[in-house]
Each structure stands twice: as C-alpha cells, then as structure tokens.
Design an enzyme around this catalytic site. Structure first.
Site, PDB file in Angstrom:
ATOM      1  N   ASN A   3      35.599  39.140  10.012  1.00 27.12           N
ATOM      2  CA  ASN A   3      34.373  39.667   9.409  1.00 27.12           C
ATOM      3  C   ASN A   3      34.386  39.360   7.913  1.00 27.12           C
ATOM      4  OD1 ASN A   3      31.976  41.825   9.926  1.00 27.12           O
ATOM      5  ND2 ASN A   3      32.860  42.115   7.894  1.00 27.12           N
ATOM      6  N   ALA A  51      29.653  40.973   2.568  1.00 25.10           N
ATOM      7  CA  ALA A  51      28.565  40.462   1.754  1.00 25.10           C
ATOM      8  C   ALA A  51      29.063  39.986   0.394  1.00 25.10           C
ATOM      9  CB  ALA A  51      27.507  41.541   1.566  1.00 25.10           C
ATOM     10  N   ARG A  78      41.956  43.536  -8.453  1.00 23.47           N
ATOM     11  CA  ARG A  78      40.883  43.898  -9.383  1.00 23.47           C
ATOM     12  C   ARG A  78      41.456  44.842 -10.428  1.00 23.47           C
ATOM     13  NH1 ARG A  78      37.969  47.233  -4.536  1.00 23.47           N
ATOM     14  NH2 ARG A  78      39.190  49.131  -4.650  1.00 23.47           N
ATOM     15  N   ASN A  94      -4.669  -4.747  20.528  1.00 23.54           N
ATOM     16  CA  ASN A  94      -3.329  -5.317  20.558  1.00 23.54           C
ATOM     17  C   ASN A  94      -2.369  -4.506  19.688  1.00 23.54           C
ATOM     18  OD1 ASN A  94      -1.152  -7.165  20.804  1.00 23.54           O
ATOM     19  ND2 ASN A  94      -1.819  -8.221  18.937  1.00 23.54           N
ATOM     20  N   THR A 125       2.892 -13.452  11.750  1.00 25.35           N
ATOM     21  CA  THR A 125       3.801 -12.871  12.740  1.00 25.35           C
ATOM     22  C   THR A 125       4.461 -13.944  13.608  1.00 25.35           C
ATOM     23  OG1 THR A 125       1.861 -12.523  14.165  1.00 25.35           O
ATOM     24  CG2 THR A 125       2.628 -10.645  12.862  1.00 25.35           C
ATOM     25  N   ARG A 142      25.118  23.430   6.350  1.00 23.47           N
ATOM     26  CA  ARG A 142      25.231  22.091   5.786  1.00 23.47           C
ATOM     27  C   ARG A 142      26.168  21.235   6.639  1.00 23.47           C
ATOM     28  NH1 ARG A 142      26.948  23.001  -0.225  1.00 23.47           N
ATOM     29  NH2 ARG A 142      27.073  20.719  -0.122  1.00 23.47           N
ATOM     30  N   ARG A 201       0.814  -1.218   0.000  1.00 23.65           N
ATOM     31  CA  ARG A 201       0.000   0.000   0.000  1.00 23.65           C
ATOM     32  C   ARG A 201       0.848   1.269   0.000  1.00 23.65           C
ATOM     33  NH1 ARG A 201      -3.507  -0.708   5.129  1.00 23.65           N
ATOM     34  NH2 ARG A 201      -4.016   1.466   4.640  1.00 23.65           N
TER      35      ARG A 201
END
Length: 452
Positions: free
Chosen positions: A359, A362, A422, A169, A81, A315, A15
């Site tokens: 630190n 972002a 950069r 039962n 059983t 994670r 099922r």
C-alpha cells in the site's frame, strides 16, 4: 499466393503546410504510412517496396522502424502515379507473384478489403478498388460495362457523361508483377497533366482483351489525406470505427465519443472505459479492468481486475498485475506493480518494483533521478508506505515493512521494520499568536504608508 506491396509515399504534401513529409503525419498515434503498411501486412507479403521522394531519409526511417525488411526506393522526379509504380520495376525484377499498389496517405484502408481485391485475380488480369462517392468531385471515374471495368478516366480528361458517373477510383490496384510492368511500358503522358497515369494500364489491358474488375469498398477506406482538414477527418473516421469495434467486442463506454484510441490499442471484453480517456501507443488492457475518467495511458499493460484513475497517468513501462489499484492523480512510469498493490492518490512511482498487496500512501514519490541517471526503488510484499514519503533511490523497503508519514527514506528498510526519517516536532507555546499579531501590524503599517 505470393504478394508484393508497392506503397507510394513520395509526395511532399504542400497543402499540409508542413516540413514533415505528408505520409509521416499521424493518425491515431502512427504515421499514415504505417497504417498502410499494417493493412497490407495481413496479406503476408513476401516483399514490401516503399516509393519515397520528399523527405526520403525520414520516410525510410519510419518505414524501417515498422518493418526492418521493407525496401525503400527513391523517386527522384515525380512524373505521375504510373512513373512512381515503375520505380519498383528493378526491385521486383525477380518477383513472380501479385503486386498490390497502395498509397501512404490513405490510412483507413482495411486488410479484409485488400484480401477481397487480391482474391478477384483468379478471374481478372487487373483489379481496381473503387467506391461510390457521395460527392464525386474531382475523383477519377471507373467506367464499367456490367461487372467489367473498361477504363479509368481522370476528371481532367473526362467528358460530361463520364463525370456523371459516381463510381470512383481509389488508386488501389492489383495485378501480376509481370503484367503490371509490361503494361506500364506502354503508357504515355498524352493527357491534360502531362503525367504517366497508373490508371492507363486498364485501357492497355482491355485493348489486349484481358479482363479487368472493379471491386467496391466503403468510401471512408479510400480517404486520401492532402491537408490538415482531411487529416482531422481521417482521425475522426478512425476513432469512430475503433469505438464501434470496441463496443461490439464487449467493452463498455458510457461516452464513447470522448474516448481516444491509438492505432494499436488492445482492450479486453468486460472492461469499462469512462469518459475522456486517452490511449497512446502500446497499451494493452485485459478483460474486466476499469479505466476511470480523464486517465491517460501509453506504453502500459493493465491486467484483469485493475482499477485505474480517475485522472491517472500510466507512462511507458507501466506493468500492472491483476487487481492493482491506481487512484486519482497518480503517475506510474517504468514500474512493475504486483497483484493487489495499491497506489491510491497523488503519488509518483517511477523505475520501481512494488510487491503484491503493498500500500502506497498519498503523496509518495520515488525520487528516481539524480540529475544524471535514473535509480531503482524496490518495495516488498505487503509493505505500507506512509503518506508523503520520499523514497530516495536506489533504496529497498522490505516485505511487511513500514515508513512513517512524512519520512525521507535514504537507506534500505529491513523486512518487518518501521522507518522514521523526519525531524523531531518542537511546539512553541503562544508563538503562533505573537507571530500573527506582529505580521498583521506590519501589514497595517504598510497600508497606511501607501495611503500617505
């Protein structure tokens, strides 16, 4: 008391509409079989026997992963059983102690209930766990005389008077090993299903004049899962129970109905868990932390005073020391963050070590994967990583060092140094206006061409 567990886990679960063996479907992040094993483990069993059939290899692997000492016995044919329990006869031939029969598709059974069941054997030859059912439906009935259990009758074989009994039962049973297998030798398949019922051992014991006892428990503990609907019900019951336990243990949850726990989640007192937080397996949160809304944690350790989220993801391998701050839309994987470190927003930290009070600005990414292997990033104490820094691992940023915003760091940065990586900015006077004028004219020309 020497205790052996026999856990029945041979059913296919038609099922469930699944190729996965029924007992391996999960509740709160763990197979139902594991829940039964963990409940029984509180009794410190000397032996654990799993009776498996359908999906034998998968069931064996799951059981052994949870307990390497477990013994898995194959049931070739499923003849009831009683037949299933009898498959453990050879494995327990040298065992002298109490046997408790459990079911791998009943994930809500509680350890304290099993302790109560086994304790009754001081005055009982066989003890059976029963429950008062709101809707007895097709459960087997426990027929009692006062405190004595006289017999168990399956619904198919019950008379109208017996079907009116509400004490049902659960199938969970305790008896001495020698007596249990002796009684199993006497049962037969003379019943409506043509199967060997474990429940028939009660009648055999009573016929010998042996005392049998029914021990009552909450109905929810006996919930057996045979369909996806019942799996959903088991999940709901587990979560409600776990949320109540957390609240009683001193955890604050403004909207507990939205918090999802795993089977092994550990939360310390005075922790605040906001709305829609999900705990996967393997999470420990120490006292006084705050897990803000819509965060997802799995395989992580969060120390005292940490603030996580909102919308954060921890994670496996995330190890956070005290007072670490993980802000919104931050993902941490296989990384250790020392005391007071901050990763405030929109950053990915993977395979890294972040020093105390560092630190992380972002948009910072530890570029840990080269397409074949993972590499490590190390950031020293009180370092400052400028926003939108790409840290191409393996790389080390020293203590109190800095990276300029927008840098791509491919070489180690010595302690106390500023790394700028950069391209030099070059401004072209008036070029933006000329470019926009040209683009708008091109767009208008295309629009006119379409009309024509």
């Amino acid at each position: 008391m020497n205790i052996a567990l026999i856990i029945l886990a041979a059913g296919k679960g038609t099922r469930m509409q699944s190729e996965l063996p029924k007992v391996l479907h999960e509740v709160a992040g763990a197979p139902m079989l594991v829940h039964a094993m963990r409940a029984g483990r509180a009794l410190d069993p000397k032996r654990t026997i799993i009776i498996a059939g359908h999906g034998f290899e998968a069931v064996s692997a799951a059981a052994c992963a949870e307990d390497p000492e477990v013994e898995v016995v194959r049931q070739e044919a499923q003849l009831g059983t009683g037949h299933a329990v009898d498959q453990a006869r050879a494995a327990l031939s040298d065992f002298d102690g109490t046997v408790i029969v459990l079911y791998g598709d009943c994930p809500l059974i509680q350890s304290r209930t099993l302790e109560e069941l086994s304790a009754t054997l001081s005055d009982s030859a066989v003890s059976v766990l029963g429950f008062e059912a709101k809707d007895p439906a097709r459960y087997g009935r426990l027929i009692t005389d006062g405190d004595k259990l006289k017999r168990i009758v399956e619904f198919k074989d019950a008379s109208p008077a017996e079907r009116a009994v509400s004490l049902c039962n659960s199938g969970v049973m305790a008896a001495s090993a020698g007596l249990l297998f002796d009684l199993l030798s006497e049962i037969d398949a003379n019943n409506a299903s043509g199967e060997l019922y474990l429940t028939d051992v009660i009648g055999k014991a009573v016929a010998r004049g042996l005392p049998c006892t029914a021990v009552r428990c909450a109905e929810r503990e006996t919930l057996g899962v045979n369909s996806r609907v019942e799996l959903m019900q088991a999940e709901k019951e587990f979560q409600n129970l776990r949320r109540t336990e957390a609240l009683e243990d001193g955890v604050t949850m403004p909207a507990p109905e939205t918090v999802h726990f795993s089977y092994d989640t550990v939360i310390g007192r005075d922790t605040i868990i906001e709305q829609n937080v999900v705990f996967g397996p393997g999470v420990t949160v120490e006292s006084g932390a705050q897990i803000r809304a819509f965060s997802h944690l799995e395989g992580a350790h969060v120390s005292r005073g940490c603030i996580i989220g909102p919308y954060a993801r921890l994670r496996p391998g995330a190890e956070l020391a005290e007072d670490v701050k993980i802000g919104n839309f931050v993902e941490i994987k296989a990384s250790a963050l020392e005391e007071g470190a901050k990763v405030n927003h929109l950053s990915y930290i993977g395979d890294a070590h972040i020093g105390a009070r560092a630190n992380i600005g972002a948009g910072t990414v530890t570029c840990n994967y080269d397409g074949v292997m993972k590499h490590h990033t190390s950031i020293g104490e009180e370092a400052f990583i400028g926003s939108n820094t790409m840290l191409v691992a393996p790389v080390t940023v020293g203590q109190e060092a800095m990276t300029a915003s927008g840098s791509v760091i491919t070489q180690d940065v010595p302690a106390g140094s500023l790394a700028i990586a950069r391209a030099k900015q070059d401004n072209k006077p008036g070029l933006a206006l000329k470019l926009m004028k040209k683009l708008r004219a091109l767009k208008a020309a295309r629009r006119n061409k379409t009309k024509d």
